[in-house]
Motif scaffolding. Sequence first.
Motif, PDB file in Angstrom:
ATOM      1  N   LEU A 190      -0.076  -2.118   8.563  1.00  0.00           N
ATOM      2  CA  LEU A 190      -0.239  -1.502   9.890  1.00  0.00           C
ATOM      3  C   LEU A 190      -1.571  -1.916  10.519  1.00  0.00           C
ATOM      4  N   ALA A 191      -2.616  -2.023   9.685  1.00  0.00           N
ATOM      5  CA  ALA A 191      -3.916  -2.472  10.213  1.00  0.00           C
ATOM      6  C   ALA A 191      -3.801  -3.921  10.701  1.00  0.00           C
ATOM      7  N   ALA A 192      -3.021  -4.738   9.962  1.00  0.00           N
ATOM      8  CA  ALA A 192      -2.838  -6.143  10.378  1.00  0.00           C
ATOM      9  C   ALA A 192      -2.115  -6.223  11.722  1.00  0.00           C
ATOM     10  N   ASP A 193      -1.302  -5.214  12.031  1.00  0.00           N
ATOM     11  CA  ASP A 193      -0.644  -5.155  13.356  1.00  0.00           C
ATOM     12  C   ASP A 193      -1.645  -4.815  14.460  1.00  0.00           C
ATOM     13  N   GLY A 194      -2.871  -4.404  14.081  1.00  0.00           N
ATOM     14  CA  GLY A 194      -3.877  -4.015  15.082  1.00  0.00           C
ATOM     15  C   GLY A 194      -4.007  -2.511  15.249  1.00  0.00           C
ATOM     16  N   ALA A 195      -3.278  -1.734  14.429  1.00  0.00           N
ATOM     17  CA  ALA A 195      -3.353  -0.273  14.576  1.00  0.00           C
ATOM     18  C   ALA A 195      -4.688   0.243  14.064  1.00  0.00           C
ATOM     19  N   VAL A 196      -5.229   1.258  14.754  1.00  0.00           N
ATOM     20  CA  VAL A 196      -6.401   1.969  14.219  1.00  0.00           C
ATOM     21  C   VAL A 196      -5.854   2.944  13.171  1.00  0.00           C
ATOM     22  N   CYS A 197      -6.313   2.768  11.921  1.00  0.00           N
ATOM     23  CA  CYS A 197      -5.775   3.584  10.828  1.00  0.00           C
ATOM     24  C   CYS A 197      -6.867   4.421  10.192  1.00  0.00           C
ATOM     25  N   SER A 198      -6.506   5.659   9.824  1.00  0.00           N
ATOM     26  CA  SER A 198      -7.400   6.457   8.986  1.00  0.00           C
ATOM     27  C   SER A 198      -6.710   6.663   7.657  1.00  0.00           C
ATOM     28  N   VAL A 199      -7.520   6.855   6.632  1.00  0.00           N
ATOM     29  CA  VAL A 199      -6.958   7.156   5.319  1.00  0.00           C
ATOM     30  C   VAL A 199      -7.284   8.605   4.996  1.00  0.00           C
ATOM     31  N   ASP A 200      -6.246   9.360   4.659  1.00  0.00           N
ATOM     32  CA  ASP A 200      -6.402  10.782   4.349  1.00  0.00           C
ATOM     33  C   ASP A 200      -6.565  10.885   2.838  1.00  0.00           C
ATOM     34  N   THR A 201      -7.813  10.949   2.387  1.00  0.00           N
ATOM     35  CA  THR A 201      -8.049  10.953   0.942  1.00  0.00           C
ATOM     36  C   THR A 201      -9.282  11.763   0.588  1.00  0.00           C
ATOM     37  N   ARG A 202      -9.289  12.230  -0.670  1.00  0.00           N
ATOM     38  CA  ARG A 202     -10.484  12.916  -1.182  1.00  0.00           C
ATOM     39  C   ARG A 202     -11.192  12.044  -2.213  1.00  0.00           C
ATOM     40  N   LYS A 203     -10.681  10.818  -2.441  1.00  0.00           N
ATOM     41  CA  LYS A 203     -11.217   9.987  -3.527  1.00  0.00           C
ATOM     42  C   LYS A 203     -12.047   8.817  -2.976  1.00  0.00           C
ATOM     43  N   PRO A 204     -13.304   8.686  -3.436  1.00  0.00           N
ATOM     44  CA  PRO A 204     -14.154   7.596  -2.938  1.00  0.00           C
ATOM     45  C   PRO A 204     -13.548   6.219  -3.198  1.00  0.00           C
ATOM     46  N   GLY A 205     -12.891   6.033  -4.360  1.00  0.00           N
ATOM     47  CA  GLY A 205     -12.316   4.722  -4.691  1.00  0.00           C
ATOM     48  C   GLY A 205     -11.211   4.348  -3.713  1.00  0.00           C
ATOM     49  N   ILE A 206     -10.383   5.326  -3.363  1.00  0.00           N
ATOM     50  CA  ILE A 206      -9.301   5.062  -2.396  1.00  0.00           C
ATOM     51  C   ILE A 206      -9.904   4.790  -1.013  1.00  0.00           C
ATOM     52  N   ALA A 207     -10.934   5.558  -0.666  1.00  0.00           N
ATOM     53  CA  ALA A 207     -11.560   5.371   0.656  1.00  0.00           C
ATOM     54  C   ALA A 207     -12.103   3.948   0.778  1.00  0.00           C
ATOM     55  N   ARG A 208     -12.800   3.476  -0.256  1.00  0.00           N
ATOM     56  CA  ARG A 208     -13.367   2.119  -0.199  1.00  0.00           C
ATOM     57  C   ARG A 208     -12.254   1.068  -0.136  1.00  0.00           C
ATOM     58  N   ALA A 209     -11.220   1.238  -0.975  1.00  0.00           N
ATOM     59  CA  ALA A 209     -10.132   0.254  -0.995  1.00  0.00           C
ATOM     60  C   ALA A 209      -9.398   0.263   0.351  1.00  0.00           C
ATOM     61  N   ALA A 210      -9.244   1.452   0.930  1.00  0.00           N
ATOM     62  CA  ALA A 210      -8.559   1.542   2.228  1.00  0.00           C
ATOM     63  C   ALA A 210      -9.384   0.864   3.316  1.00  0.00           C
ATOM     64  N   MET A 211     -10.699   1.041   3.268  1.00  0.00           N
ATOM     65  CA  MET A 211     -11.552   0.380   4.268  1.00  0.00           C
ATOM     66  C   MET A 211     -11.433  -1.140   4.120  1.00  0.00           C
ATOM     67  N   ALA A 212     -11.382  -1.616   2.862  1.00  0.00           N
ATOM     68  CA  ALA A 212     -11.235  -3.064   2.640  1.00  0.00           C
ATOM     69  C   ALA A 212      -9.871  -3.539   3.136  1.00  0.00           C
ATOM     70  N   ALA A 213      -8.874  -2.650   3.107  1.00  0.00           N
ATOM     71  CA  ALA A 213      -7.530  -3.027   3.562  1.00  0.00           C
ATOM     72  C   ALA A 213      -7.366  -2.885   5.074  1.00  0.00           C
ATOM     73  N   GLY A 214      -8.425  -2.449   5.771  1.00  0.00           N
ATOM     74  CA  GLY A 214      -8.354  -2.420   7.239  1.00  0.00           C
ATOM     75  C   GLY A 214      -8.434  -1.049   7.883  1.00  0.00           C
ATOM     76  N   ALA A 215      -8.630   0.020   7.073  1.00  0.00           N
ATOM     77  CA  ALA A 215      -8.796   1.347   7.691  1.00  0.00           C
ATOM     78  C   ALA A 215     -10.119   1.386   8.458  1.00  0.00           C
ATOM     79  N   GLN A 216     -10.190   2.306   9.429  1.00  0.00           N
ATOM     80  CA  GLN A 216     -11.429   2.433  10.226  1.00  0.00           C
ATOM     81  C   GLN A 216     -12.044   3.825  10.094  1.00  0.00           C
ATOM     82  N   VAL A 217     -11.227   4.750   9.607  1.00  0.00           N
ATOM     83  CA  VAL A 217     -11.657   6.155   9.579  1.00  0.00           C
ATOM     84  C   VAL A 217     -11.314   6.737   8.214  1.00  0.00           C
ATOM     85  N   ILE A 218     -12.244   7.536   7.660  1.00  0.00           N
ATOM     86  CA  ILE A 218     -11.956   8.275   6.422  1.00  0.00           C
ATOM     87  C   ILE A 218     -11.743   9.732   6.803  1.00  0.00           C
ATOM     88  N   ASN A 219     -10.571  10.240   6.500  1.00  0.00           N
ATOM     89  CA  ASN A 219     -10.233  11.635   6.799  1.00  0.00           C
ATOM     90  C   ASN A 219     -10.343  12.418   5.492  1.00  0.00           C
TER      91      ASN A 219
END
Length: 396
Positions: A190-219
């Motif tokens: 979805l990030a590759a499509d150009g969507a602004v994405c947030s990741v809804d997580t409580r885990k730092p490892g997931i947050a970092r991996a999601a940011m590397a995968a194109g997320a822009q917001v940590i929820n």
Amino acid sequence: MVERPPPAPPPGRPLVRIEEAGLGPDAQVRLVVSGVTDLSRLQRAWASSGATLEIQGQRLRATSSVQALARAAGRALPAQEASALEESLRTATDSWPGPARPLPLPSGRALALDARPAVVGVINVTDDSFSDGGRLYPERHPDAAVAWGRGLLAEGADMLDIGGESTRPGSRGVPEEEEARRTLPVLERLAADGAVCSVDTRKPGIARAAMAAGAQVINDVSGARDPALLEAAAETGAAYVLMHMRGTPADMQRLTGYDDVVAEVYEFLAAGLERCVSAGIPVDRVLVDPGIGFAKTAEHNLTLLRSLRQLRGLGSGVFVGASRKSFLGALTAADPDEPVPVEDRLEASLACAALAVAGGVAMIRVHDVAATVRTARVARAITTGQQDWPQLVTES
Ligand code: HH2
């Protein structure tokens, strides 16, 4: 049994929350002050300036004009404290009527939240979410979540919030590898499509991996309590959603004792904002969220939804998610013991969205995007007179 955690310590610096305000510097405001070292001295000074006052525990409620309060506070408190109080008073009064700030994103773009509120579409890639669990679970429906996200964008979602762990009351959490397997491939596409994405997580490892995968917001629904998650947000340049909750999803619905839910949520968010800033997240990247349904009774949810504009006093944009939540099912049922099922909570969710827009929120998190966009457009046109619905993603 309802537990009441020990009262949170008062904020370490003066904090002002506006409850009601007229317009202009001479207009009357009703506000609450906490975090002042000598509350009775401030009370005496404000009394002499003609304010109506009431002390409740560690908080002082005052009704007067902003100018009179600022002048009298300068006479009553040590210089440093008086200037911190004045700053909090200024932030609260400035942000009360005005729009939210634009939200800078790590991609270099920004969301123009000063132009209009954003509609955030929920994508739960879980097997057990309360309203849509299982439908988009990647192991059963590998492409369904991506197709669903594209559909939400076509309906007008400004951002997609992707979560791989249900936080419904009583839920127990999922291991990190499982959460990664669920969220990252969907987010990446979805990030590759150009969507602004947030990741809804409580885990730092997931947050970092999601940011590397194109997320822009940590929820972060856990309330800025994990320094490693704040560090992940600071280092990746993510925008960050700071949500109020107590305990964990497993035990939060036992932790619903409050003396004054709005004051306690406000002070919690103010303290969380300070932790964010100390961790290196610029304040303009943080949104605050009262956490509807997280360690709250139905009455607390309604009180907070009624008080959304008060949260503007923190100076950050307000994020809110009430869509399809269980208090709406109970509230709209003929028999409260037989709540309206999630698929019939659309009108109730839209009522929340309309009032949230009228309450000045910056972002609304919803399952039903098309209907919410239509509702928000009308609510905004009524409250502001603006009939357009501008594009939100801008080059910053
Ligand atoms: N609510 C839910 C999940 N994440 N994030 C923020 N910032 N605010 C919210 O109110 C919020 C949130 C719960 O809703 P949902 O994702 O639909 O359900 P589940 O947690 O069962 O997946």
